[in-house]
Design a protein around this motif. Structure first.
Motif, PDB file in Angstrom:
ATOM      1  N   TYR A 150    -109.461  46.535  51.969  1.00 30.02           N
ATOM      2  CA  TYR A 150    -108.796  47.130  52.877  1.00 30.02           C
ATOM      3  C   TYR A 150    -107.801  47.678  52.608  1.00 30.02           C
ATOM      4  O   TYR A 150    -106.595  47.039  52.326  1.00 30.02           O
ATOM      5  CB  TYR A 150    -109.042  46.570  53.726  1.00 30.02           C
ATOM      6  CG  TYR A 150    -108.732  46.849  55.042  1.00 30.02           C
ATOM      7  CD1 TYR A 150    -109.656  47.978  56.136  1.00 30.02           C
ATOM      8  CD2 TYR A 150    -107.768  46.532  55.832  1.00 30.02           C
ATOM      9  CE1 TYR A 150    -108.942  48.562  57.061  1.00 30.02           C
ATOM     10  CE2 TYR A 150    -106.532  47.310  57.293  1.00 30.02           C
ATOM     11  CZ  TYR A 150    -108.111  48.416  57.423  1.00 30.02           C
ATOM     12  OH  TYR A 150    -107.739  48.276  58.787  1.00 30.02           O
ATOM     13  N   GLY A 151    -107.289  48.811  53.255  1.00 30.82           N
ATOM     14  CA  GLY A 151    -105.961  49.210  53.622  1.00 30.82           C
ATOM     15  C   GLY A 151    -106.307  50.399  52.700  1.00 30.82           C
ATOM     16  O   GLY A 151    -106.502  51.005  51.657  1.00 30.82           O
ATOM     17  N   VAL A 152    -105.007  51.689  52.809  1.00 28.18           N
ATOM     18  CA  VAL A 152    -105.269  52.433  51.841  1.00 28.18           C
ATOM     19  C   VAL A 152    -103.663  52.266  51.038  1.00 28.18           C
ATOM     20  O   VAL A 152    -102.739  51.426  51.638  1.00 28.18           O
ATOM     21  CB  VAL A 152    -104.275  54.190  52.724  1.00 28.18           C
ATOM     22  CG1 VAL A 152    -104.075  54.655  51.866  1.00 28.18           C
ATOM     23  CG2 VAL A 152    -105.731  54.454  53.474  1.00 28.18           C
ATOM     24  N   LEU A 153    -103.510  52.386  49.745  1.00 30.03           N
ATOM     25  CA  LEU A 153    -102.948  51.562  48.304  1.00 30.03           C
ATOM     26  C   LEU A 153    -102.030  53.016  48.331  1.00 30.03           C
ATOM     27  O   LEU A 153    -101.937  54.250  48.304  1.00 30.03           O
ATOM     28  CB  LEU A 153    -103.510  51.754  47.528  1.00 30.03           C
ATOM     29  CG  LEU A 153    -102.076  51.482  45.935  1.00 30.03           C
ATOM     30  CD1 LEU A 153    -101.886  50.179  46.530  1.00 30.03           C
ATOM     31  CD2 LEU A 153    -103.701  51.086  44.760  1.00 30.03           C
ATOM     32  N   LYS A 154    -100.791  52.616  48.581  1.00 25.19           N
ATOM     33  CA  LYS A 154     -99.598  53.743  48.753  1.00 25.19           C
ATOM     34  C   LYS A 154     -98.978  53.291  47.777  1.00 25.19           C
ATOM     35  O   LYS A 154     -98.118  52.289  47.687  1.00 25.19           O
ATOM     36  CB  LYS A 154     -98.865  53.699  49.738  1.00 25.19           C
ATOM     37  CG  LYS A 154     -97.235  54.429  49.807  1.00 25.19           C
ATOM     38  CD  LYS A 154     -96.558  54.100  51.138  1.00 25.19           C
ATOM     39  CE  LYS A 154     -95.509  55.276  50.863  1.00 25.19           C
ATOM     40  NZ  LYS A 154     -94.444  54.892  51.951  1.00 25.19           N
ATOM     41  N   ILE A 155     -98.824  54.296  46.324  1.00 26.16           N
ATOM     42  CA  ILE A 155     -97.682  54.086  45.431  1.00 26.16           C
ATOM     43  C   ILE A 155     -96.055  54.588  45.754  1.00 26.16           C
ATOM     44  O   ILE A 155     -96.004  55.267  45.919  1.00 26.16           O
ATOM     45  CB  ILE A 155     -98.396  54.797  44.383  1.00 26.16           C
ATOM     46  CG1 ILE A 155    -100.318  54.471  44.058  1.00 26.16           C
ATOM     47  CG2 ILE A 155     -97.865  54.421  43.164  1.00 26.16           C
ATOM     48  CD1 ILE A 155    -100.103  52.896  43.303  1.00 26.16           C
ATOM     49  N   ILE A 156     -95.712  52.668  44.632  1.00 20.97           N
ATOM     50  CA  ILE A 156     -94.175  53.234  45.068  1.00 20.97           C
ATOM     51  C   ILE A 156     -93.849  53.472  44.322  1.00 20.97           C
ATOM     52  O   ILE A 156     -92.673  54.497  43.862  1.00 20.97           O
ATOM     53  CB  ILE A 156     -93.893  51.931  45.402  1.00 20.97           C
ATOM     54  CG1 ILE A 156     -94.415  51.027  46.609  1.00 20.97           C
ATOM     55  CG2 ILE A 156     -92.385  51.916  45.807  1.00 20.97           C
ATOM     56  CD1 ILE A 156     -93.867  49.975  47.252  1.00 20.97           C
ATOM     57  N   LYS A 157     -93.929  52.858  42.598  1.00 21.57           N
ATOM     58  CA  LYS A 157     -93.558  53.518  41.336  1.00 21.57           C
ATOM     59  C   LYS A 157     -94.554  53.509  40.344  1.00 21.57           C
ATOM     60  O   LYS A 157     -95.706  52.585  40.476  1.00 21.57           O
ATOM     61  CB  LYS A 157     -92.061  53.330  41.088  1.00 21.57           C
ATOM     62  CG  LYS A 157     -92.523  51.017  41.255  1.00 21.57           C
ATOM     63  CD  LYS A 157     -91.317  50.422  41.291  1.00 21.57           C
ATOM     64  CE  LYS A 157     -90.854  50.516  39.844  1.00 21.57           C
ATOM     65  NZ  LYS A 157     -89.943  49.427  39.033  1.00 21.57           N
ATOM     66  N   SER A 158     -94.594  54.039  39.583  1.00 26.12           N
ATOM     67  CA  SER A 158     -95.559  53.988  38.246  1.00 26.12           C
ATOM     68  C   SER A 158     -95.197  53.056  37.439  1.00 26.12           C
ATOM     69  O   SER A 158     -94.512  51.766  37.546  1.00 26.12           O
ATOM     70  CB  SER A 158     -95.011  54.897  36.998  1.00 26.12           C
ATOM     71  OG  SER A 158     -94.068  54.867  36.542  1.00 26.12           O
ATOM     72  N   ARG A 159     -96.262  52.735  37.028  1.00 21.07           N
ATOM     73  CA  ARG A 159     -96.694  50.965  36.275  1.00 21.07           C
ATOM     74  C   ARG A 159     -95.634  51.065  34.947  1.00 21.07           C
ATOM     75  O   ARG A 159     -94.915  50.581  35.062  1.00 21.07           O
ATOM     76  CB  ARG A 159     -97.775  50.424  35.689  1.00 21.07           C
ATOM     77  CG  ARG A 159     -98.021  49.073  34.913  1.00 21.07           C
ATOM     78  CD  ARG A 159     -99.011  49.200  33.854  1.00 21.07           C
ATOM     79  NE  ARG A 159     -98.681  49.621  32.489  1.00 21.07           N
ATOM     80  CZ  ARG A 159     -98.192  48.621  31.914  1.00 21.07           C
ATOM     81  NH1 ARG A 159     -98.373  47.520  32.065  1.00 21.07           N
ATOM     82  NH2 ARG A 159     -97.610  49.237  30.665  1.00 21.07           N
ATOM     83  N   GLU A 160     -95.342  52.579  35.051  1.00 24.36           N
ATOM     84  CA  GLU A 160     -94.252  52.579  33.206  1.00 24.36           C
ATOM     85  C   GLU A 160     -92.886  52.275  34.344  1.00 24.36           C
ATOM     86  O   GLU A 160     -92.260  51.989  32.549  1.00 24.36           O
ATOM     87  CB  GLU A 160     -94.818  53.655  32.815  1.00 24.36           C
ATOM     88  CG  GLU A 160     -96.114  53.938  32.067  1.00 24.36           C
ATOM     89  CD  GLU A 160     -97.273  54.109  33.036  1.00 24.36           C
ATOM     90  OE1 GLU A 160     -96.918  54.545  34.326  1.00 24.36           O
ATOM     91  OE2 GLU A 160     -97.977  53.387  32.881  1.00 24.36           O
ATOM     92  N   SER A 161     -92.638  52.848  35.372  1.00 20.94           N
ATOM     93  CA  SER A 161     -91.252  52.518  34.961  1.00 20.94           C
ATOM     94  C   SER A 161     -90.763  51.171  35.630  1.00 20.94           C
ATOM     95  O   SER A 161     -89.556  51.325  36.078  1.00 20.94           O
ATOM     96  CB  SER A 161     -91.419  54.070  36.915  1.00 20.94           C
ATOM     97  OG  SER A 161     -91.545  53.007  37.390  1.00 20.94           O
ATOM     98  N   CYS A 162     -91.431  49.717  36.130  1.00 20.22           N
ATOM     99  CA  CYS A 162     -91.583  49.169  35.385  1.00 20.22           C
ATOM    100  C   CYS A 162     -90.651  48.407  35.213  1.00 20.22           C
ATOM    101  O   CYS A 162     -90.656  48.287  33.540  1.00 20.22           O
ATOM    102  CB  CYS A 162     -92.711  48.221  35.911  1.00 20.22           C
ATOM    103  SG  CYS A 162     -92.993  48.127  37.475  1.00 20.22           S
ATOM    104  N   ARG A 163     -88.949  48.265  35.546  1.00 22.01           N
ATOM    105  CA  ARG A 163     -87.896  47.618  34.388  1.00 22.01           C
ATOM    106  C   ARG A 163     -88.267  46.199  34.258  1.00 22.01           C
ATOM    107  O   ARG A 163     -88.310  45.224  33.281  1.00 22.01           O
ATOM    108  CB  ARG A 163     -86.958  47.074  34.367  1.00 22.01           C
ATOM    109  CG  ARG A 163     -86.331  48.680  35.675  1.00 22.01           C
ATOM    110  CD  ARG A 163     -86.448  49.693  33.672  1.00 22.01           C
ATOM    111  NE  ARG A 163     -85.863  50.987  33.352  1.00 22.01           N
ATOM    112  CZ  ARG A 163     -85.805  51.721  32.886  1.00 22.01           C
ATOM    113  NH1 ARG A 163     -85.434  51.037  31.576  1.00 22.01           N
ATOM    114  NH2 ARG A 163     -85.198  53.195  33.080  1.00 22.01           N
TER     115      ARG A 163
END
Length: 266
Positions: A150-163
């Motif tokens: 349940y819920g609307v997934l709001k993307i904060i950052k791309s997986r690729e940008s994870c440090r």
DNA sequence: GCGACAG
DNA sequence: ATCTTGTCGC
């Protein structure tokens, strides 16, 4: 009434509308309980997960873990036929009773936080299985799910940008209140493609829940935090052993568990 | 009416 | 959740 442990007993009727009503009734208590902050840093955690055996039904595991090193202290098994079929949103009424029996079988009845395979308040009625269990046991509980419910997934950052990892890439926003964040979408390891969803069950805030799970993920060999990782591995192994005839349900009721550790874990 | 839908 | 063949990589 329904947050005092009744979820663990099967005395309630299994009328779908009644179950939904019960969840709506505990939703306010659930939402207020996740405003609480953790008073102490948890040292031990109880992981809960279940697998299914064709012959004996559900196989639930309660795994007690030392958070400092992700070590398995003890585990308990509970086997039985679920009282309800699987219905999205009503998982607690299917599995919670089995978890309760498994918890009762533990020698150590002391633990700081509960980690459940499934959602907490990121649920249409803010009453996922982790919420039901946390309220019933009056313990901080966290839901860790592999898929969204349940819920609307709001993307904060791309997986690729994870440090660094674990990495929070998004939030599950309440469909009825856009200002309410119900869960974090987390990429546990650099190698993981899909996220897991971390939500507070009860008696813990979302940020505290994430802090706890994040520390566990750093030491876990899996994309799941160690408590749930152990419970998942053990339940599946035992369910398969049961169906293959390698294990007998009777062996568990006799507490013949310690010698199975090497065989079961891995 | 149509999709979404933990384990 | 469970079932299940095939493929990729160490």
């Amino acid at each position: 009434m329904w947050d005092g442990g009744e979820i663990f007993t099967q005395k309630h009727s299994l009328n779908i509308d009644t179950l939904i009503h019960i969840q709506k009734k505990i939703s306010e208590k659930a939402l207020s309980s996740i405003k609480a902050r953790l008073s102490r840093t948890p040292r031990t955690a109880l992981g809960l997960d279940a697998a299914y055996s064709k012959r004996y039904g559900g196989v639930a595991i309660a795994a007690l873990v030392d958070i400092s090193n992700c070590g398995l202290i003890e585990y308990s098994v509970s086997i039985g036929e679920p009282k309800l079929e699987y219905i999205p949103g009503l998982l607690a009424f299917r599995e919670a009773a089995l978890f309760y029996t498994a918890i009762q079988g533990l020698k150590h009845q002391s633990y700081d936080v509960i980690v459940v395979d499934g959602h907490g308040v990121s649920h249409p009625r803010y009453a996922g299985i982790a919420t039901h269990i946390g309220l019933a046991l009056a313990k901080p509980s966290i839901g860790v799910a592999k898929k969204k419910l349940y819920g609307v997934l709001k993307i904060i950052k791309s997986r690729e940008s994870c440090r660094d990892f674990p990495c929070v890439i998004g939030e599950l926003i309440d469909k009825k209140r856009s200002d309410l964040v119900l869960a974090y979408a987390v990429i546990p390891k650099c190698r993981d493609k899909s996220p897991i969803y971390v939500s507070p069950g009860a008696h813990i805030s979302l940020d505290d829940a994430y802090r706890v799970i994040s520390s566990m993920l750093e030491k876990s060999p899996s994309k799941l935090p160690c408590p749930t990782y152990y419970a998942d591995k053990l339940s599946k192994k035992i369910a398969r052993g049961l169906d293959a005839g390698t294990l007998s349900p009777r062996s568990f009721k006799l507490g013949v568990l310690s010698t199975l550790d090497k065989y079961l874990i891995r």
